[in-house]
Design a protein around this motif. Sequence first.
Motif, PDB file in Angstrom:
ATOM      1  N   GLN A 187      -8.627   5.979  -8.291  1.00 15.25           N
ATOM      2  CA  GLN A 187      -8.462   6.050  -9.741  1.00 15.25           C
ATOM      3  C   GLN A 187      -9.249   7.213 -10.324  1.00 15.25           C
ATOM      4  OE1 GLN A 187      -6.219   4.067 -11.455  1.00 15.25           O
ATOM      5  NE2 GLN A 187      -6.587   5.696 -12.914  1.00 15.25           N
ATOM      6  N   GLU A 188     -10.421   7.488  -9.783  1.00 14.16           N
ATOM      7  CA  GLU A 188     -11.222   8.614 -10.264  1.00 14.16           C
ATOM      8  C   GLU A 188     -10.468   9.929 -10.077  1.00 14.16           C
ATOM      9  OE1 GLU A 188     -15.657  10.598  -9.653  1.00 14.16           O
ATOM     10  OE2 GLU A 188     -15.131   8.759  -8.573  1.00 14.16           O
ATOM     11  N   TRP A 189      -9.820  10.095  -8.925  1.00 16.58           N
ATOM     12  CA  TRP A 189      -9.043  11.311  -8.677  1.00 16.58           C
ATOM     13  C   TRP A 189      -7.854  11.392  -9.639  1.00 16.58           C
ATOM     14  CZ3 TRP A 189      -4.248  13.147  -7.422  1.00 16.58           C
ATOM     15  CH2 TRP A 189      -4.182  14.441  -6.944  1.00 16.58           C
ATOM     16  N   LEU A 190      -7.164  10.275  -9.853  1.00 21.00           N
ATOM     17  CA  LEU A 190      -6.014  10.253 -10.762  1.00 21.00           C
ATOM     18  C   LEU A 190      -6.436  10.551 -12.198  1.00 21.00           C
ATOM     19  CD1 LEU A 190      -4.146   7.150  -9.314  1.00 21.00           C
ATOM     20  CD2 LEU A 190      -3.384   9.537  -9.208  1.00 21.00           C
ATOM     21  N   GLU A 237       0.834  -1.197   0.000  1.00 22.86           N
ATOM     22  CA  GLU A 237       0.000   0.000   0.000  1.00 22.86           C
ATOM     23  C   GLU A 237       0.874   1.254   0.000  1.00 22.86           C
ATOM     24  OE1 GLU A 237      -3.381   1.274   3.000  1.00 22.86           O
ATOM     25  OE2 GLU A 237      -3.846  -0.375   1.663  1.00 22.86           O
ATOM     26  N   PRO A 238       0.438   2.311  -0.679  1.00 23.08           N
ATOM     27  CA  PRO A 238       1.247   3.531  -0.752  1.00 23.08           C
ATOM     28  C   PRO A 238       1.487   4.151   0.620  1.00 23.08           C
ATOM     29  CG  PRO A 238      -0.609   3.631  -2.279  1.00 23.08           C
ATOM     30  CD  PRO A 238      -0.797   2.420  -1.428  1.00 23.08           C
ATOM     31  N   GLN A 239       2.484   4.996   0.672  1.00 17.78           N
ATOM     32  CA  GLN A 239       2.812   5.705   1.899  1.00 17.78           C
ATOM     33  C   GLN A 239       2.082   7.036   1.935  1.00 17.78           C
ATOM     34  OE1 GLN A 239       6.980   6.343   2.091  1.00 17.78           O
ATOM     35  NE2 GLN A 239       7.494   4.194   1.924  1.00 17.78           N
ATOM     36  N   LEU A 240       1.785   7.491   3.132  1.00 18.22           N
ATOM     37  CA  LEU A 240       1.240   8.822   3.330  1.00 18.22           C
ATOM     38  C   LEU A 240       2.446   9.733   3.527  1.00 18.22           C
ATOM     39  CD1 LEU A 240      -1.601  10.015   3.542  1.00 18.22           C
ATOM     40  CD2 LEU A 240      -1.445   9.782   5.999  1.00 18.22           C
ATOM     41  N   CYS A 252      -8.768  17.173   5.065  1.00 22.30           N
ATOM     42  CA  CYS A 252      -8.529  15.763   4.760  1.00 22.30           C
ATOM     43  C   CYS A 252      -9.575  15.288   3.774  1.00 22.30           C
ATOM     44  CB  CYS A 252      -8.617  14.951   6.050  1.00 22.30           C
ATOM     45  SG  CYS A 252      -8.421  13.177   5.805  1.00 22.30           S
ATOM     46  N   GLY A 253      -9.118  14.663   2.703  1.00 24.78           N
ATOM     47  CA  GLY A 253     -10.021  14.101   1.710  1.00 24.78           C
ATOM     48  C   GLY A 253      -9.688  14.604   0.328  1.00 24.78           C
ATOM     49  N   PHE A 254     -10.337  14.029  -0.665  1.00 24.03           N
ATOM     50  CA  PHE A 254     -10.122  14.452  -2.043  1.00 24.03           C
ATOM     51  C   PHE A 254     -11.410  14.310  -2.827  1.00 24.03           C
ATOM     52  CE2 PHE A 254      -8.637  10.069  -1.608  1.00 24.03           C
ATOM     53  CZ  PHE A 254      -9.398   9.398  -2.550  1.00 24.03           C
ATOM     54  N   TYR A 255     -11.519  15.128  -3.844  1.00 25.01           N
ATOM     55  CA  TYR A 255     -12.666  15.106  -4.740  1.00 25.01           C
ATOM     56  C   TYR A 255     -12.149  15.427  -6.127  1.00 25.01           C
ATOM     57  CZ  TYR A 255     -17.031  16.241  -6.983  1.00 25.01           C
ATOM     58  OH  TYR A 255     -18.080  16.249  -7.845  1.00 25.01           O
ATOM     59  N   PRO A 256     -12.546  14.727  -7.180  1.00 25.98           N
ATOM     60  CA  PRO A 256     -13.506  13.650  -7.203  1.00 25.98           C
ATOM     61  C   PRO A 256     -12.920  12.367  -6.615  1.00 25.98           C
ATOM     62  CG  PRO A 256     -12.583  13.964  -9.387  1.00 25.98           C
ATOM     63  CD  PRO A 256     -12.002  15.029  -8.504  1.00 25.98           C
ATOM     64  N   GLY A 257     -13.786  11.414  -6.413  1.00 24.45           N
ATOM     65  CA  GLY A 257     -13.385  10.152  -5.805  1.00 24.45           C
ATOM     66  C   GLY A 257     -14.076   9.947  -4.466  1.00 24.45           C
ATOM     67  N   GLY A 263       0.331   7.962  -1.950  1.00 27.20           N
ATOM     68  CA  GLY A 263       0.799   7.587  -3.274  1.00 27.20           C
ATOM     69  C   GLY A 263       0.846   8.838  -4.126  1.00 27.20           C
ATOM     70  N   ASP A 264       0.126   8.847  -5.243  1.00 23.85           N
ATOM     71  CA  ASP A 264       0.067  10.015  -6.123  1.00 23.85           C
ATOM     72  C   ASP A 264      -1.170  10.868  -5.900  1.00 23.85           C
ATOM     73  OD1 ASP A 264       2.438   9.379  -7.391  1.00 23.85           O
ATOM     74  OD2 ASP A 264       1.448   8.116  -8.877  1.00 23.85           O
ATOM     75  N   VAL A 265      -2.004  10.495  -4.955  1.00 22.05           N
ATOM     76  CA  VAL A 265      -3.261  11.204  -4.709  1.00 22.05           C
ATOM     77  C   VAL A 265      -3.085  12.181  -3.547  1.00 22.05           C
ATOM     78  CG1 VAL A 265      -5.672  10.924  -4.020  1.00 22.05           C
ATOM     79  CG2 VAL A 265      -4.616   9.268  -5.561  1.00 22.05           C
ATOM     80  N   ARG A 266      -3.464  13.447  -3.780  1.00 20.43           N
ATOM     81  CA  ARG A 266      -3.364  14.426  -2.695  1.00 20.43           C
ATOM     82  C   ARG A 266      -4.485  14.170  -1.705  1.00 20.43           C
ATOM     83  NH1 ARG A 266      -3.866  20.699  -3.482  1.00 20.43           N
ATOM     84  NH2 ARG A 266      -5.936  20.289  -2.732  1.00 20.43           N
ATOM     85  N   ALA A 267      -4.105  13.738  -0.515  1.00 19.38           N
ATOM     86  CA  ALA A 267      -5.060  13.344   0.518  1.00 19.38           C
ATOM     87  C   ALA A 267      -5.516  14.518   1.363  1.00 19.38           C
ATOM     88  CB  ALA A 267      -4.431  12.276   1.411  1.00 19.38           C
TER      89      ALA A 267
END
Length: 177
Positions: A116-119, A28-31, A73-78, A49-53
Amino acid sequence: MDTSQHWQRGVFRLRDLPFLRFNVRMNEPQLTRRRSPDHRNERWEIYFGDVRAGVISVRSGNPHDTDPWDWSCGFYPGSHPRECTNGTAATFDQARADFEVAWRVFLANRTEADFQEWLDQEAWTARKSAMWKAGERLPSQRPSSIMRCACGEAFDSHQPGAVLIHVPHITAARRSA
């Protein structure tokens, strides 16, 4: 290594957290956090990982007797926008601790498809920005000679044969309007 040592180095592995050890795969990716060079105030972007959390930053323009740090904390979309949380804190360490709690809740409700939606959105935004920077238009911004006739058929207005077929329909529709 305890949690605060991970944050001081800027690397945070979920598997190092005792509350997640039982439920985290080893791949699993690292924070991680990265300092944002684009802001005057101190701002740390948190990535999974590559997603801004999320983000932890010094607030600007707030009264001196309020908390100087804020976090989101969180991301959108996704995710649904209401699933994203935020708050303020008196210190960076408190903001980090509050973020960690919020991230555990947020992550527990995520699937691989959410990430994946965010990426995918980030990839589209990068492609769109590159097109604009190169002076290109998006496909939806390119001029088109395709018209829709009153009869419902689409035709190319630069083709005389197609125009002649549809002129009576268009003329009749304009007269009746």
